[in-house]
Design an enzyme around this catalytic site. Structure first.
Site, PDB file in Angstrom:
ATOM      1  N   HIS A 246      59.277  60.752  82.571  1.00  0.00           N
ATOM      2  CA  HIS A 246      59.758  61.905  81.805  1.00  0.00           C
ATOM      3  C   HIS A 246      58.628  62.472  80.957  1.00  0.00           C
ATOM      4  O   HIS A 246      57.718  61.761  80.517  1.00  0.00           O
ATOM      5  CB  HIS A 246      60.973  61.549  80.948  1.00  0.00           C
ATOM      6  CG  HIS A 246      60.755  60.518  79.889  1.00  0.00           C
ATOM      7  ND1 HIS A 246      60.239  60.818  78.653  1.00  0.00           N
ATOM      8  CD2 HIS A 246      61.008  59.176  79.874  1.00  0.00           C
ATOM      9  CE1 HIS A 246      60.173  59.712  77.907  1.00  0.00           C
ATOM     10  NE2 HIS A 246      60.623  58.700  78.630  1.00  0.00           N
TER      11      HIS A 246
ATOM     12  N   ASP B  58      58.837  64.303  77.944  1.00  0.00           N
ATOM     13  CA  ASP B  58      58.941  64.393  76.485  1.00  0.00           C
ATOM     14  C   ASP B  58      58.620  63.064  75.821  1.00  0.00           C
ATOM     15  O   ASP B  58      58.648  62.006  76.453  1.00  0.00           O
ATOM     16  CB  ASP B  58      60.342  64.867  76.070  1.00  0.00           C
ATOM     17  CG  ASP B  58      61.446  63.940  76.562  1.00  0.00           C
ATOM     18  OD1 ASP B  58      61.354  63.442  77.706  1.00  0.00           O
ATOM     19  OD2 ASP B  58      62.414  63.707  75.814  1.00  0.00           O
TER      20      ASP B  58
ATOM     21  N   GLU C 117      64.346  63.518  78.217  1.00  0.00           N
ATOM     22  CA  GLU C 117      64.951  62.204  78.434  1.00  0.00           C
ATOM     23  C   GLU C 117      65.357  61.566  77.118  1.00  0.00           C
ATOM     24  O   GLU C 117      66.394  60.897  77.029  1.00  0.00           O
ATOM     25  CB  GLU C 117      63.959  61.301  79.177  1.00  0.00           C
ATOM     26  CG  GLU C 117      64.528  59.953  79.612  1.00  0.00           C
ATOM     27  CD  GLU C 117      64.347  58.840  78.586  1.00  0.00           C
ATOM     28  OE1 GLU C 117      64.924  57.757  78.785  1.00  0.00           O
ATOM     29  OE2 GLU C 117      63.621  59.048  77.588  1.00  0.00           O
ATOM     30  N   GLU C 118      64.558  61.784  76.081  1.00  0.00           N
ATOM     31  CA  GLU C 118      64.739  61.046  74.839  1.00  0.00           C
ATOM     32  C   GLU C 118      65.934  61.505  74.016  1.00  0.00           C
ATOM     33  O   GLU C 118      66.493  60.723  73.252  1.00  0.00           O
ATOM     34  CB  GLU C 118      63.468  61.135  73.985  1.00  0.00           C
ATOM     35  CG  GLU C 118      62.219  60.533  74.637  1.00  0.00           C
ATOM     36  CD  GLU C 118      62.272  59.023  74.719  1.00  0.00           C
ATOM     37  OE1 GLU C 118      63.293  58.430  74.329  1.00  0.00           O
ATOM     38  OE2 GLU C 118      61.280  58.431  75.175  1.00  0.00           O
TER      39      GLU C 118
ATOM     40  N   ASP D  68      59.117  54.043  83.557  1.00  0.00           N
ATOM     41  CA  ASP D  68      59.488  54.160  82.143  1.00  0.00           C
ATOM     42  C   ASP D  68      59.873  52.822  81.533  1.00  0.00           C
ATOM     43  O   ASP D  68      60.712  52.761  80.646  1.00  0.00           O
ATOM     44  CB  ASP D  68      60.648  55.162  82.014  1.00  0.00           C
ATOM     45  CG  ASP D  68      60.917  55.580  80.578  1.00  0.00           C
ATOM     46  OD1 ASP D  68      60.018  55.428  79.742  1.00  0.00           O
ATOM     47  OD2 ASP D  68      62.033  56.049  80.297  1.00  0.00           O
TER      48      ASP D  68
ATOM     49  N   HIS E 243      59.026  54.245  69.934  1.00  0.00           N
ATOM     50  CA  HIS E 243      59.868  55.121  69.108  1.00  0.00           C
ATOM     51  C   HIS E 243      59.559  54.995  67.625  1.00  0.00           C
ATOM     52  O   HIS E 243      60.356  55.391  66.787  1.00  0.00           O
ATOM     53  CB  HIS E 243      61.366  54.885  69.358  1.00  0.00           C
ATOM     54  CG  HIS E 243      61.827  55.279  70.721  1.00  0.00           C
ATOM     55  ND1 HIS E 243      63.150  55.338  71.077  1.00  0.00           N
ATOM     56  CD2 HIS E 243      61.141  55.655  71.826  1.00  0.00           C
ATOM     57  CE1 HIS E 243      63.259  55.715  72.332  1.00  0.00           C
ATOM     58  NE2 HIS E 243      62.040  55.913  72.812  1.00  0.00           N
TER      59      HIS E 243
ATOM     60  N   ASP F 210      55.286  56.174  75.945  1.00  0.00           N
ATOM     61  CA  ASP F 210      56.637  56.312  76.484  1.00  0.00           C
ATOM     62  C   ASP F 210      56.923  57.810  76.615  1.00  0.00           C
ATOM     63  O   ASP F 210      57.243  58.469  75.628  1.00  0.00           O
ATOM     64  CB  ASP F 210      57.631  55.641  75.540  1.00  0.00           C
ATOM     65  CG  ASP F 210      59.088  55.877  75.916  1.00  0.00           C
ATOM     66  OD1 ASP F 210      59.349  56.256  77.065  1.00  0.00           O
ATOM     67  OD2 ASP F 210      59.950  55.708  75.033  1.00  0.00           O
TER      68      ASP F 210
END
Length: 517
Positions: free
Chosen positions: A107, A109, A176-177, A200, A489, A146
């Site tokens: 992904h 983003d 995706e996030e 991922d 994150h 990520d």
């Protein structure tokens, strides 16, 4: 004698030889190593370029342009759907035309989190990376490994595929996030592979074949405000420097939730000193455990000493409670100017009661997969975007659909008891494991052949897009693997350099193995 011999050697040796010899024994000792100095260089060069392109969730325009331009510059077939997803395709090597198509998926983003003391604009600034002690990190922000490293590996493989390979597709999805909207709205015919490799994952040596589904539960509490009482003094309580982390992968690590800590302080200050709440905010993203939160409270003049004593006792207890998991936790109480308004007493009680009462953490462990979290919920953020309207965001995950629904309803019940309006996202499905998959067998065989040890085959509590792909393309066989990342994150996100080489070698080997079927 040794000194004299070395001096003679230096005199007889040209400076180029001397420079090269010193750099063999002391590589990069006096210079700052960059991503482009790392191996495999073809992957790190792509990752370095990706870190320079802003790509927040739902604002992926620049990275989409970058990908489309990349395909044009390298004469790679490229297609973009209405959602913004991009797919690139290269044909099979000679003699491999009948081999099943392999789709490499990542992904675009990234989660945009930074430390409170860092000036950074995720819509404009390139990520500032550094190489340190075997890891790549960012300076005070999320790194975007990520899933930037997955994107980099896919792009590198399109430019440099193994000698034997079938047709390859690289699918890059948006958002995706924060909603998986790219996977939800994937255009018809965008992928044609029999096999899909999701890039991922965050643990080298582990191959994932299943994941949890999830749903977001958002509560809006309409609160009454009133004029701040006179003859009060006000303080700001900060809960900061917590580890935070991924609300799936890290939910079982016993880390503190900064919103919960702030709510506990307000409740304790109200009980001890009759404190009035003027503001409470914290957290940012639905899929991140909140690291920083604050609350502004007021107490009647003359109670300052009592409040400070209560705070010191509270801070000692909280730090002791989390002494194993939150070594850097910072709790502070500082005087601030008086606000214009505070929450009405009934609204304060409802809000703090909801934040205290809503569950956060692991709800159930799997009864079929040892050590796997089955069901969890995360209190992600509390915001007041408009005065009097407080928005509380949570997310629930489970590998069992009925348990996910129950967790969602449980959280909803707490918010409704507080008088909040509650809404749920559409949610996304889990990915049911297929242990008999031929792609899985090929991947585990490749890992053993390359590295002399067996990879662990696991399911993951985090959400991946694979469940949505399986709904659209039921014939797909899928695996997910990647290099080792930690602190995902959060501004502590870091990517292990050595694991990237193993990730890259495995990816190439699997593509070759499929071509030899």
């Amino acid at each position: 004698m040794l000194i004299m011999a070395f001096a003679a050697w230096v005199i007889q040796t040209d400076f180029v030889t001397l420079f090269l010899t010193c750099n063999v024994f002391y590589p990069k000792r006096n210079s700052r190593m960059t991503l482009k100095d790392l191996e495999p260089r073809r992957v790190w060069v792509q990752f370095d370029a990706i870190t320079r392109v802003p790509r927040p969730s739902k604002r992926e325009g620049r990275i989409i342009e970058y990908l489309v331009d990349f395909a044009r510059r390298h004469a790679i077939d490229c297609e973009r759907d209405d959602a913004g997803n991009v797919v690139m395709r290269i044909p099979a090597a000679a003699g491999c035309e009948a081999v099943p198509v392999v789709t490499l998926q990542s992904h675009m983003d990234m989660v945009c989190e930074k430390r409170g003391d860092v000036e950074f604009d995720f819509d404009r600034d390139p990520i500032r990376t550094r190489v340190e002690d075997g890891w790549v990190r960012a300076e005070g922000t999320t790194l975007g490994a990520d899933c930037g490293i997955g994107m980099a590996a896919a792009l590198a493989l399109l430019l440099d595929p193994p000698a034997e390979h079938g047709a390859l597709e690289a699918l890059f999805t948006v958002d995706e996030e924060t909603g998986l909207t790219g996977a939800f709205n994937l255009g018809e015919g965008m992928i044609g592979g029999k096999y899909l490799i999701n890039l991922d994952s965050e643990d080298e040596g582990e191959i994932f074949i299943g994941c949890a589904g999830g749903v977001d539960t958002v509560a809006t509490l309409r609160c009454e405000r009133e004029a701040a009482p006179e003859e009060y003094v006000y303080y700001r309580f900060d809960a900061a420097d917590m580890l935070g982390g991924h609300s799936g992968d890290d939910i079982d690590k016993g880390r503190a939730n900064s919103v919960k800590v702030a709510a506990r302080f307000v409740a304790a200050a109200a009980a001890k000193c009759g404190a009035r709440l003027a503001r409470i905010e914290g957290g940012n993203l639905r899929n991140a455990i909140p690291r920083e939160s604050y609350a502004v409270v007021g107490v009647a003049k003359g109670q300052e000493t009592e409040l400070m004593a209560m705070f010191e006792s509270f801070a000692d207890k909280i730090k002791a409670e989390y002494h194993m998991t939150e070594p850097r936790m910072r709790l502070t109480l500082t005087p601030v100017a008086a606000p214009d308004t505070v929450f009405a007493a009934s609204s304060q009680q409802a809000l703090i009661g909801a934040l205290m009462g809503v569950a956060c953490g692991v709800l159930a462990m799997s009864q079929t997969v040892k050590g796997l979290v089955e069901t969890s919920t995360n209190l992600a953020s509390v915001k007041e975007p408009q005065q009097g309207n407080v928005v509380i965001t949570t997310s629930q995950r489970s590998s069992v659909d009925s348990a996910k629904e129950y967790a969602m309803l449980m959280v909803e019940s707490v918010f409704r008891l507080a008088g909040a309006e509650v809404a749920h996202s559409d949610g996304y499905p889990g990915w049911a494991p297929n242990p008999d998959s031929l792609l899985l067998r090929r991947t585990t065989e490749c890992y053993l052949r390359l590295f002399g040890s067996e990879a662990k085959v696991r399911a993951i509590h985090a959400g991946l897009e694979c469940g949505l792909f399986l709904e659209k393309y039921p014939h797909l066989e899928m695996v997910s693997f990647g290099p080792t990342m930690r602190g995902v994150h959060s501004p502590d996100e870091r990517l292990e350099i050595a694991s990237v080489d193993k990730f890259w070698r495995l990816l190439r080997e699997v593509v070759t193995a499929v071509a030899r079927e």
